[in-house]
Design a protein around this motif. Structure first.
Motif, mmCIF file in Angstrom:
data_model
loop_
_atom_site.group_PDB
_atom_site.id
_atom_site.type_symbol
_atom_site.label_atom_id
_atom_site.label_comp_id
_atom_site.label_asym_id
_atom_site.label_seq_id
_atom_site.Cartn_x
_atom_site.Cartn_y
_atom_site.Cartn_z
ATOM 1 N N ASP A 131 0.734 -1.143 -0.102
ATOM 2 C CA ASP A 131 -0.066 -0.010 0.097
ATOM 3 C C ASP A 131 0.735 1.355 -0.043
ATOM 4 O OD1 ASP A 131 -2.233 -1.671 0.008
ATOM 5 O OD2 ASP A 131 -2.647 -1.245 2.299
ATOM 6 N N VAL A 132 2.067 1.163 0.778
ATOM 7 C CA VAL A 132 2.850 2.306 0.852
ATOM 8 C C VAL A 132 3.585 2.750 -0.445
ATOM 9 C CG1 VAL A 132 4.947 3.327 1.760
ATOM 10 C CG2 VAL A 132 3.220 2.285 3.352
ATOM 11 N N LEU A 133 3.866 1.519 -1.020
ATOM 12 C CA LEU A 133 4.755 1.898 -2.305
ATOM 13 C C LEU A 133 3.728 1.639 -3.744
ATOM 14 C CD1 LEU A 133 7.801 -0.191 -1.261
ATOM 15 C CD2 LEU A 133 7.503 2.322 -1.618
ATOM 16 N N ALA A 134 2.353 1.604 -3.520
ATOM 17 C CA ALA A 134 1.418 1.547 -4.229
ATOM 18 C C ALA A 134 1.790 2.726 -5.556
ATOM 19 C CB ALA A 134 -0.004 1.581 -4.047
ATOM 20 N N ALA A 135 2.310 3.840 -5.340
ATOM 21 C CA ALA A 135 2.435 5.042 -6.076
ATOM 22 C C ALA A 135 3.724 4.705 -6.973
ATOM 23 C CB ALA A 135 2.267 6.301 -5.484
ATOM 24 N N ALA A 136 4.773 4.038 -6.593
ATOM 25 C CA ALA A 136 5.840 4.089 -6.999
ATOM 26 C C ALA A 136 6.003 2.907 -8.034
ATOM 27 C CB ALA A 136 7.014 3.368 -6.066
ATOM 28 N N ALA A 139 10.677 0.004 -10.753
ATOM 29 C CA ALA A 139 12.227 0.579 -10.850
ATOM 30 C C ALA A 139 12.301 1.514 -9.665
ATOM 31 C CB ALA A 139 12.120 1.244 -12.389
ATOM 32 N N GLU A 140 11.306 2.402 -9.586
ATOM 33 C CA GLU A 140 11.275 3.347 -8.264
ATOM 34 C C GLU A 140 11.507 2.753 -7.006
ATOM 35 O OE1 GLU A 140 9.144 7.242 -9.988
ATOM 36 O OE2 GLU A 140 7.987 5.488 -9.150
ATOM 37 N N GLU A 141 10.691 1.707 -6.693
ATOM 38 C CA GLU A 141 11.008 0.843 -5.560
ATOM 39 C C GLU A 141 12.045 0.226 -5.404
ATOM 40 O OE1 GLU A 141 8.916 -3.020 -3.680
ATOM 41 O OE2 GLU A 141 7.696 -1.849 -5.052
ATOM 42 N N ALA A 142 12.924 -0.248 -6.599
ATOM 43 C CA ALA A 142 14.067 -0.897 -6.506
ATOM 44 C C ALA A 142 15.142 0.232 -6.005
ATOM 45 C CB ALA A 142 14.478 -1.822 -7.939
ATOM 46 N N LYS A 143 15.137 1.278 -6.606
ATOM 47 C CA LYS A 143 16.048 2.312 -6.492
ATOM 48 C C LYS A 143 15.879 2.804 -5.201
ATOM 49 C CE LYS A 143 18.696 5.659 -8.537
ATOM 50 N NZ LYS A 143 19.837 5.577 -9.157
ATOM 51 N N LEU A 144 14.769 2.979 -4.615
ATOM 52 C CA LEU A 144 14.771 3.422 -3.168
ATOM 53 C C LEU A 144 15.207 2.319 -2.197
ATOM 54 C CD1 LEU A 144 13.339 5.185 -0.902
ATOM 55 C CD2 LEU A 144 11.210 3.806 -1.297
ATOM 56 N N SER A 145 15.183 1.122 -2.488
ATOM 57 C CA SER A 145 15.517 0.161 -1.536
ATOM 58 C C SER A 145 16.938 0.169 -1.730
ATOM 59 C CB SER A 145 14.852 -1.148 -2.115
ATOM 60 O OG SER A 145 15.578 -2.232 -1.249
ATOM 61 N N PHE A 146 17.559 0.150 -2.914
ATOM 62 C CA PHE A 146 19.288 0.353 -3.136
ATOM 63 C C PHE A 146 19.822 1.406 -2.449
ATOM 64 C CE2 PHE A 146 22.753 1.995 -5.522
ATOM 65 C CZ PHE A 146 23.633 1.261 -5.504
ATOM 66 N N ILE A 147 19.140 2.666 -2.608
ATOM 67 C CA ILE A 147 19.526 3.857 -1.811
ATOM 68 C C ILE A 147 19.457 3.662 -0.153
ATOM 69 C CG2 ILE A 147 19.099 6.271 -1.392
ATOM 70 C CD1 ILE A 147 18.353 6.480 -4.399
ATOM 71 N N LEU A 148 18.355 3.098 0.175
ATOM 72 C CA LEU A 148 18.164 3.084 1.523
ATOM 73 C C LEU A 148 19.376 2.160 2.036
ATOM 74 C CD1 LEU A 148 14.462 3.175 2.262
ATOM 75 C CD2 LEU A 148 16.041 4.988 2.867
#
Length: 178
Positions: A131-136, A139-148
């Protein structure tokens, strides 16, 4: 997500310069705060508080942690952790045992009921993350996970370094006092 117009209205005037009232650290901490609040509301249905589910989550990763280790991980003082664990113990979710190596320390272990509850909360968490990542995009989710992950790794190195400096300073103070 804020529009450019909404972001513009967030600017703050200070003296002769304009700056953003937030920064990376604030945004990260504020996002985490809101994240926890929403998730806490979702798990209320299980009759459990935020600190309680966090203790269960850490014990599911590493059962038998000491109360001090748990307090350090979830950033609550020892007294608050003790009271929270007492409530979990009263509900029959955990048991405490004296530590063999240090009689002052108490290890906390999950009971089967807590593991079952932890698994239900884990399923709730997976739905919440979706639900939190529904708008991502994926690719954006993977990038966020990588950066975090990179940020977390850097922070762990910095924490270790700061602890090492602090430990060294304590040793020097003891030597100088002798």
């Amino acid at each position: 997500m804020l529009t450019d117009e909404q972001n513009s209205s967030r600017k703050v005037e200070t003296g002769s310069s304009t700056h953003w009232p937030t920064d990376f650290g604030f945004d990260l901490a504020d996002t985490t705060r809101i994240f926890r609040k929403v998730f806490n509301l979702r798990v209320e249905q299980y009759g459990i508080t935020g600190p309680q589910w966090r203790i269960i989550a850490y014990l599911m990763r590493c059962d038998g942690m000491t109360q001090v280790e748990i307090a350090d991980e979830i950033e609550l003082d020892k007294a608050a952790i003790g009271r929270t664990i007492e409530r979990l113990e009263a509900r029959g979710l955990v048991r405490r045992e004296n530590c063999d190596k240090d009689r002052r320390a108490r290890r906390v272990y999950l009971k089967p009921e807590a593991v079952e509850l932890g698994n239900r909360i884990r399923q709730e968490a997976q739905e919440f993350y979706r639900d939190v990542l529904a708008a991502a995009t994926p690719a954006e989710e993977a990038k966020l996970s990588f950066i975090l992950g990179k940020v977390r790794g850097q922070l762990i190195e910095m924490l270790d370094s700061e602890r090492s400096k602090k430990s060294h300073a304590k040793r020097l103070t003891k030597i100088n006092q002798a």
